[in-house]
Design an enzyme around this catalytic site. Structure first.
Site, PDB file in Angstrom:
ATOM      1  N   GLU A  82      -0.677  -9.279  -0.889  1.00 48.09           N
ATOM      2  CA  GLU A  82      -2.127  -9.510  -0.760  1.00 48.09           C
ATOM      3  C   GLU A  82      -2.809  -9.508  -2.130  1.00 48.09           C
ATOM      4  O   GLU A  82      -3.714 -10.307  -2.392  1.00 48.09           O
ATOM      5  CB  GLU A  82      -2.744  -8.438   0.149  1.00 48.09           C
TER       6      GLU A  82
ATOM      7  N   GLU B  20       4.169  -5.403   7.455  1.00 49.80           N
ATOM      8  CA  GLU B  20       3.404  -4.373   8.167  1.00 49.80           C
ATOM      9  C   GLU B  20       3.810  -4.203   9.624  1.00 49.80           C
ATOM     10  O   GLU B  20       3.726  -3.099  10.165  1.00 49.80           O
ATOM     11  CB  GLU B  20       1.891  -4.678   8.078  1.00 49.80           C
TER      12      GLU B  20
ATOM     13  N   ALA C 106       0.868  -1.178   0.000  1.00 45.78           N
ATOM     14  CA  ALA C 106       0.000   0.000   0.000  1.00 45.78           C
ATOM     15  C   ALA C 106       0.901   1.222   0.000  1.00 45.78           C
ATOM     16  O   ALA C 106       2.025   1.170   0.514  1.00 45.78           O
ATOM     17  CB  ALA C 106      -0.866  -0.010   1.257  1.00 45.78           C
TER      18      ALA C 106
ATOM     19  N   GLY D 208       0.495  -4.982   0.700  1.00 39.56           N
ATOM     20  CA  GLY D 208      -0.641  -5.033  -0.229  1.00 39.56           C
ATOM     21  C   GLY D 208      -0.298  -5.698  -1.557  1.00 39.56           C
ATOM     22  O   GLY D 208      -1.185  -6.217  -2.237  1.00 39.56           O
TER      23      GLY D 208
HETATM   24  N1  COA Z   1       4.596   3.163  -0.336  1.00 39.44           N
HETATM   25  C1  COA Z   1       5.030   4.333  -0.829  1.00 39.44           C
HETATM   26  N2  COA Z   1       6.205   4.467  -1.457  1.00 39.44           N
HETATM   27  C2  COA Z   1       6.978   3.377  -1.583  1.00 39.44           C
HETATM   28  C3  COA Z   1       6.584   2.113  -1.086  1.00 39.44           C
HETATM   29  C4  COA Z   1       5.338   2.038  -0.432  1.00 39.44           C
HETATM   30  N3  COA Z   1       4.864   0.892   0.049  1.00 39.44           N
HETATM   31  N4  COA Z   1       7.570   1.219  -1.353  1.00 39.44           N
HETATM   32  C5  COA Z   1       8.534   1.901  -2.002  1.00 39.44           C
HETATM   33  N5  COA Z   1       8.189   3.185  -2.141  1.00 39.44           N
HETATM   34  C6  COA Z   1       8.945   4.262  -2.787  1.00 39.44           C
HETATM   35  C7  COA Z   1      10.114   4.738  -1.921  1.00 39.44           C
HETATM   36  O1  COA Z   1       9.675   5.674  -0.967  1.00 39.44           O
HETATM   37  C8  COA Z   1      11.004   5.336  -2.966  1.00 39.44           C
HETATM   38  O2  COA Z   1      10.482   6.587  -3.342  1.00 39.44           O
HETATM   39  P1  COA Z   1      11.486   7.882  -3.518  1.00 39.44           P
HETATM   40  O3  COA Z   1      12.414   7.476  -4.622  1.00 39.44           O
HETATM   41  O4  COA Z   1      10.559   8.999  -3.886  1.00 39.44           O
HETATM   42  O5  COA Z   1      12.186   8.050  -2.213  1.00 39.44           O
HETATM   43  C9  COA Z   1      10.812   4.424  -4.161  1.00 39.44           C
HETATM   44  O6  COA Z   1       9.569   3.770  -3.962  1.00 39.44           O
HETATM   45  C10 COA Z   1      11.888   3.368  -4.298  1.00 39.44           C
HETATM   46  O7  COA Z   1      11.961   2.644  -3.086  1.00 39.44           O
HETATM   47  P2  COA Z   1      13.313   2.462  -2.209  1.00 39.44           P
HETATM   48  O8  COA Z   1      12.919   2.220  -0.795  1.00 39.44           O
HETATM   49  O9  COA Z   1      14.243   3.612  -2.473  1.00 39.44           O
HETATM   50  O10 COA Z   1      13.913   1.149  -2.891  1.00 39.44           O
HETATM   51  P3  COA Z   1      14.891   0.082  -2.203  1.00 39.44           P
HETATM   52  O11 COA Z   1      15.358  -0.802  -3.310  1.00 39.44           O
HETATM   53  O12 COA Z   1      15.909   0.764  -1.360  1.00 39.44           O
HETATM   54  O13 COA Z   1      13.957  -0.770  -1.207  1.00 39.44           O
HETATM   55  C11 COA Z   1      11.960  -1.974  -0.588  1.00 39.44           C
HETATM   56  C12 COA Z   1      12.921  -1.573  -1.723  1.00 39.44           C
HETATM   57  C13 COA Z   1      10.771  -2.680  -1.220  1.00 39.44           C
HETATM   58  C14 COA Z   1      12.678  -2.939   0.370  1.00 39.44           C
HETATM   59  C15 COA Z   1      11.506  -0.716   0.194  1.00 39.44           C
HETATM   60  O14 COA Z   1      11.023   0.238  -0.767  1.00 39.44           O
HETATM   61  C16 COA Z   1      10.411  -0.954   1.176  1.00 39.44           C
HETATM   62  O15 COA Z   1      10.661  -1.486   2.241  1.00 39.44           O
HETATM   63  N6  COA Z   1       9.166  -0.522   0.840  1.00 39.44           N
HETATM   64  C17 COA Z   1       8.047  -0.593   1.760  1.00 39.44           C
HETATM   65  C18 COA Z   1       7.516  -2.004   1.868  1.00 39.44           C
HETATM   66  C19 COA Z   1       6.384  -2.071   2.864  1.00 39.44           C
HETATM   67  O16 COA Z   1       6.536  -1.827   4.040  1.00 39.44           O
HETATM   68  N7  COA Z   1       5.195  -2.396   2.349  1.00 39.44           N
HETATM   69  C20 COA Z   1       4.023  -2.558   3.157  1.00 39.44           C
HETATM   70  C21 COA Z   1       3.275  -1.295   3.231  1.00 39.44           C
HETATM   71  S1  COA Z   1       1.876  -1.464   4.302  1.00 39.44           S
END
Ligand code: COA
Length: 259
Positions: free
Chosen positions: A114, A134, A66, A111
């Site tokens: 999911e 989460e 999400a 999400g």
């Molecule tokens: N919601 C909003 N933005 C998100 C996102 C999310 N769930 N997941 C990634 N992004 C965005 C990041 O903020 C970043 O944006 P920016 O370039 O404007 O800063 C961009 O996507 C790239 O992500 P980044 O974190 O820089 O890539 P990474 O390779 O370092 O890490 C992940 C990849 C997937 C490990 C990391 O993005 C992450 O942990 N995301 C969240 C996952 C999560 O908690 N999901 C459940 C949500 S309830």
């Protein structure tokens, strides 16, 4: 119909939906939800579409969850409304009369996991990663993840993933039964399309009945065996059942019309 956050294409009855926010790892925001909601209706209503694939744009993520930026300022009622909306859309995918499969091409987190689990089954590329992170945010899954992960991989493995927030790789997802196949990134869409090309030769009403009866296993309000008896009976009232059985007896290929 065009959708601002999705790319779509239709080829040989297979509708491919690509969630297209690669710079945000295809995170599910309000716009993606609205577009997904519309596109699932389009799948049901367009007779040229026989089955569908959901995938993510870019080579890094299917969907990384999400959109966390939209959680800002949500109160309890707002969060419950968001979860209800997400669950409703994912139920729509799960209950689709036409098969919808996930081609998981990278991170499928929160999400995103999911969404993949709401699809009828999953094919993954070998760089895919699955998880429900989460708890790292002080949250739990809200779009059906606690339920479908437990259905798909069993309670022990599900609770471990839910409470640790750990990711699993594609090989582990295959071992857990979360995905049906793991292939190279280049082979991912061809593999998904090959499966659906075969499925698309089968009787559409029988396909819909298989999905309905399999879903009934997990629906506490219905008796799955009774659902099966009813759906089996309904098949006997279709032209496709007459065509399928006649074609077998006449040693020819059946041509189904969905009637
Ligand atoms: N919601 C909003 N933005 C998100 C996102 C999310 N769930 N997941 C990634 N992004 C965005 C990041 O903020 C970043 O944006 P920016 O370039 O404007 O800063 C961009 O996507 C790239 O992500 P980044 O974190 O820089 O890539 P990474 O390779 O370092 O890490 C992940 C990849 C997937 C490990 C990391 O993005 C992450 O942990 N995301 C969240 C996952 C999560 O908690 N999901 C459940 C949500 S309830």
């Amino acid at each position: 119909m065009s959708h601002s956050t999705l790319l779509t294409s239709l080829e040989n009855g297979i509708f491919t939906i690509t969630i297209n926010r690669p710079d945000k790892l295809n995170a599910l925001n309000k716009d993606v939800f609205a577009d997904l909601d519309n596109v699932i209706d389009e799948i049901q209503n367009n007779p040229s579409i026989k089955s569908a694939i959901i995938t993510g744009a870019g080579n890094k993520a299917f969907v990384a969850g999400a959109d966390i930026t939209e959680f800002n300022g949500l109160d309890k009622a707002g969060a419950m409304a968001l979860a209800t909306k997400g669950q409703d859309i994912f139920f729509k995918i799960e209950r689709s009369a036409k098969p919808i499969i996930a081609a998981v091409n990278g991170f499928a987190l929160g999400g995103g996991c999911e969404l993949a689990m709401a699809c009828h089954f999953r094919v993954a590329s070998d760089n895919a990663k699955f998880g429900q992170p989460e708890v790292n945010l002080g949250l739990i899954p809200g779009y059906g993840g606690t339920q479908r992960l437990t259905q798909l991989i069993g309670k022990g493995r599900s609770i471990e993933l839910l409470i640790s927030g750990s990711m699993i790789d594609a090989a582990t997802a295959l071992q857990y039964g979360l995905v049906n196949y793991v292939v190279s990134p280049d082979e991912l869409l061809p593999k998904a399309k090959a499966i659906l090309t075969l499925v698309n030769t089968k009787a559409p009403l029988a396909i819909a009945a298989c999905i309905q009866a399999a879903n009934a296993v997990y629906d506490s309000t219905s008796n799955g065996y009774a659902t099966e008896i009813n759906a089996f009976g309904n098949c006997f009232a279709t032209e496709d059942m007459k065509e399928g059985t006649s074609a077998f007896l006449e040693k020819r290929k059946a041509l189904f019309t969905g009637k």
